[in-house]
Design an enzyme around this catalytic site. Structure first.
Site, PDB file in Angstrom:
ATOM      1  N   GLY A 182      48.791  78.308 -89.281  1.00 39.35           N
ATOM      2  CA  GLY A 182      49.431  77.019 -89.520  1.00 39.35           C
ATOM      3  C   GLY A 182      50.926  77.046 -89.255  1.00 39.35           C
ATOM      4  N   GLU A 210      43.567  83.167 -87.187  1.00 46.03           N
ATOM      5  CA  GLU A 210      42.537  82.621 -88.083  1.00 46.03           C
ATOM      6  C   GLU A 210      41.184  83.301 -87.919  1.00 46.03           C
ATOM      7  OE1 GLU A 210      44.894  80.903 -86.631  1.00 46.03           O
ATOM      8  OE2 GLU A 210      45.528  79.193 -87.862  1.00 46.03           O
TER       9      GLU A 210
END
Ligand code: 3H9
Length: 704
Positions: free
Chosen positions: A105, A128
């Protein structure tokens, strides 16, 4: 909790500065995205502001979403209202100023900005996949647009951290500044220089780089094919590919929706839960309940390794790979030459495979200096003994080390089973002696098991743990007992492997079950790779020490036939000359039948599940005994050891986490049945019974 704001807003000479301040790594915990959104809105509403800088306080930009929030059911804002959407929609230019890490993010928010500048030492990435999800904040849609789909695929599917200069080359960054520069001042100056430029460059509006996928539409299938072996049983890597593919075929907004749907398939799946557990277990393992956090750490600059065998060479490479000068000692020139040649050829293999540049290989090799006299290693800060696993041999080495090594040097042994105190007591400085147990191949496997002798000082232990991290390992602490934590918890698995053969399994059948489960290689093939003679010597030692020791006649017969594994061209399998592929061998099948008949054991067939459980439950039971005796701090430490020492599939969390998925009661009941059937070796650990009775998950078990 402090009431300091997570995100600060200030203006400086017409530039708004939004600072994320959420230590330690500026994760996007609740309040952080909201703070960024507020800052962007405030800046856009203020006529005095011409441009915006987004920066991180402390040691990093933003390390990504707060991993602890996944799976908690926290409602996220819809597409269009997330912080990166709001950054993207800003009418005033936004400059991301990156230092430390911009991951997940963090990079997604940075890609929502119009410009990105970074310190030279910064790293960016979308890792991720390593926690079983995909970049769900627009990363799968923006990265292909800015770096091209091929590069985006490579980065997203590997999850690797890309150094800033490389990211600049891919177009992810607009500028790299020296670490000595004041990043905030540089970002403000950059923001001023672009404040009036219009139209604003928005990654979401770009499509030029997507042409690459139109020119080479097969790249997605090629990627799926290339990861098929590595990513078996996993979903996240495939969803990552599908999301990047969507970026190349759908308009931006639709691509975001597709990304979201693919993300939701992953977030609460077993794979992501297990990987999140592994992430935190790897951080927990560094915490030492019985060693104060402020224990001084010795400064280690030089290393020495005594013994240039396969293991000694691998350990020397581990030091050289991380910039440490290391001396390798063998008393005979011939053994030393052989050892150095093996190191060289290991490096050459990496160069041939393309994983190491030739000049980097030379730099690393040059750090390894061969020597034949103990006097030549006397001034090393740390010495690791890696000689033959026999107590008198090791004691002699430690006597010599005691005589020559400078005061305060760390005296470590790589023994995989022998009582550390036996070596410590051969010196007049037992406080400086500890175990540093590497796993084979030592330059590849990430586990370093640090073993406490009864006199090892906290300083030596803390320094050895820290040293492991400096050479790229995951250090885990173990108490001193036969096999310590990793090998002791693994030993019953090895015993069961051999007993399964007595009862009717073949090595190739057991190996297939474990490879299907997720191990990179089956345990019999691994045995052939590391050499069967080592286990044989250990069994003889234990049999001599313990009259009740369970003998493994098939394993012994194989070694006594001269089948020591790959190095002799035959072990549990046969090998063609110059080839490492294991071939099932009818001769082994014959020996198994013959020995089983001599033992009077009846042969039968096994299901895959029975094989898997026989092997792993035996280790779960032993792990409970280890915890009960206080030899390991936490069940999760044992999991970390299995992940990094034995190649246990990470997406299954670790031995104890996996057992939790079956359930502590079911494991206990099965072990109790096998106790009835097979006798004492399956006696359930006291802790196992207590966990079952109190319905406490294995992963919560701690040292007794
Ligand atoms: C994501 O972004 C999803 C998005 O696509 C959006 C989807 C909707 N969260 O590792 P360290 C803690 S997914 C929570 O020892 P280092 C860590 O537990 C995320 N906590 O430091 C530890 O706590 P403690 C993508 C986190 O310097 C402390 O910080 N990002 C997080 O060796 C220090 O950590 C990643 O996967 C986090 N994201 O390494 C990056 N990160 O002290 C994950 C760290 O209590 N993080 N903590 O044990 C890392 O890889 C490393 O922490 C990093 C620093 C390389 C940043």
């Amino acid at each position: 909790m402090s009431d300091k704001p997570l995100v600060r807003y200030e203006t400086e000479d017409g530039i708004a500065i939004i600072t994320v301040d959420n230590p330690p790594v500026n994760a996007l915990s609740p309040g952080v995205p909201e703070g960024i959104i507020d800052g962007v809105r405030r800046a856009n509403a203020d006529p005095a502001v011409r441009a915006i800088v987004l920066i991180g306080a402390g040691r990093s930009f933003i390390a990504g979403a707060d991993i602890r929030q996944f799976g908690t059911g926290r409602v996220r804002p819809p597409i269009g209202q997330r912080s990166h959407d709001i950054l993207d929609a800003s009418e005033k230019p936004v400059v991301a100023a990156i230092h430390g890490f911009a991951l997940g993010g963090g990079l997604e928010n940075a890609m929502g900005c119009n410009y990105r500048i970074a310190a030279r030492s910064a790293k960016v990435g979308l890792p991720e996949v390593l926690i079983g999800i995909l970049p769900g904040g627009g990363g799968t849609q923006r990265l292909p647009r800015v770096a091209g789909p091929k590069r985006a695929l490579e980065m997203i599917v590997s999850g690797r951290h890309v150094p800033a200069p490389e990211a600049l080359g891919y177009g992810i960054l607009d500028k790299v500044v020296e670490d000595s520069a004041d990043l905030r001042a540089e970002a403000v100056a950059f923001a001023k220089s672009v404040a009036d430029k219009r139209p604003l460059p928005r990654i979401s509006e770009r499509s030029d780089k997507l042409q690459e996928a139109k020119d080479e539409p097969g790249m997605f299938d090629a990627m799926r094919k290339s990861i098929a072996r590595r990513a078996r049983n996993q979903k996240a890597p495939y969803n990552c590919i599908a999301a990047v593919e969507a970026a190349c075929t759908l308009p931006f907004q639709e691509g975001l929706a597709r990304e979201q749907a693919l993300f939701q398939e992953l977030e609460n799946a077993d794979e992501a839960r297990a990987l999140r557990y592994a992430f935190f277990a790897e951080r927990e393992v560094a915490k030492l309940p019985d060693i104060p956090a402020d224990t001084p750490i010795k400064d280690i600059k030089t290393a020495a390794v005594v013994g240039a065998g396969t293991m000694g060479g691998g350990i020397a490479m581990s030091f050289a790979d991380f910039g440490f000068p290391v001396r390798v000692l063998e008393v005979t020139q011939e053994a030393l030459d052989r050892g150095m040649q093996r190191i060289r050829s290991n490096y050459e293999t990496s160069v041939k495979r393309g994983s190491l540049a030739a000049d980097e290989m030379e730099r690393r090799f040059a750090r390894i200096q061969p020597v034949t006299s103990y006097d030549d290693i006397a001034d090393a800060d740390v010495v690791i003994e890696v000689v033959f696993e026999e107590i008198p041999v090791k004691q002699e080495v430690f006597g010599k080390l005691d005589a020559v090594m400078k005061p305060g040097a760390l005296l470590l042994t790589n023994t995989s089973a022998i009582d550390i105190d036996k070596m410590a007591n051969a010196t007049k400085r037992p406080q400086d002696v500890a175990g540093s147990h590497f796993f084979s191949p030592a330059n590849v496997m990430k586990l370093l098991e640090v073993v406490k002798g009864s006199a090892s000082s906290p300083e030596v232990l803390a320094t050895t743990m820290a040293l492991g991290r400096k050479i790229g390992k995951i250090s885990a602490m173990a108490g001193n007992c036969d096999g310590f934590v990793a090998n002791r918890s693994r030993a019953p698995f090895n015993t069961e492997m051999a007993i399964l053969l007595e009862e009717g399994c073949l090595p190739e059948q057991v190996d297939k079950v474990m490879v299907d489960f997720g191990y990179p290689m089956g345990p019999f093939a691994v045995g052939d790779l590391s050499g069967l003679d080592i286990g044989y010597a250990g069994r003889r030692r234990r049999a001599a020490e313990n009259p009740n020791y369970r003998k493994l006649p098939i394993s012994d017969r194989i070694v006594e036939m001269g089948r020591h594994g790959q190095k002799t061209g035959a072990g549990w399998y046969r090998y063609e000359k110059g080839d490492r592929t294991p071939h099932p061998d009818p001769e082994v099948a014959r020996v198994i039948k013959e020995v089983a008949a001599e033992m009077g054991v009846e042969q039968r067939s096994f299901t895959d599940e029975e094989i898997l459980r026989r092997l792993l439950f035996s280790s779960v039971n032993e792990a409970c005994k280890i915890l009960e005796e206080g030899i390991a701090y936490r069940a999760s430490d044992i999991d970390v050891m299995w992940l990094h020492g034995f190649g246990f599939p990470r997406y299954r969390g670790g031995l104890m986490y996996w057992a939790d998925q079956i359930g502590v009661r079911a494991v206990y009941d099965q072990i109790s049945r096998w106790h009835q059937q097979y006798g004492e070796r399956w006696a359930p650990a006291k802790l196992l019974r207590e966990l079952a009775d109190s319905n406490t998950p294995f992963r919560n078990a701690k040292a007794g």
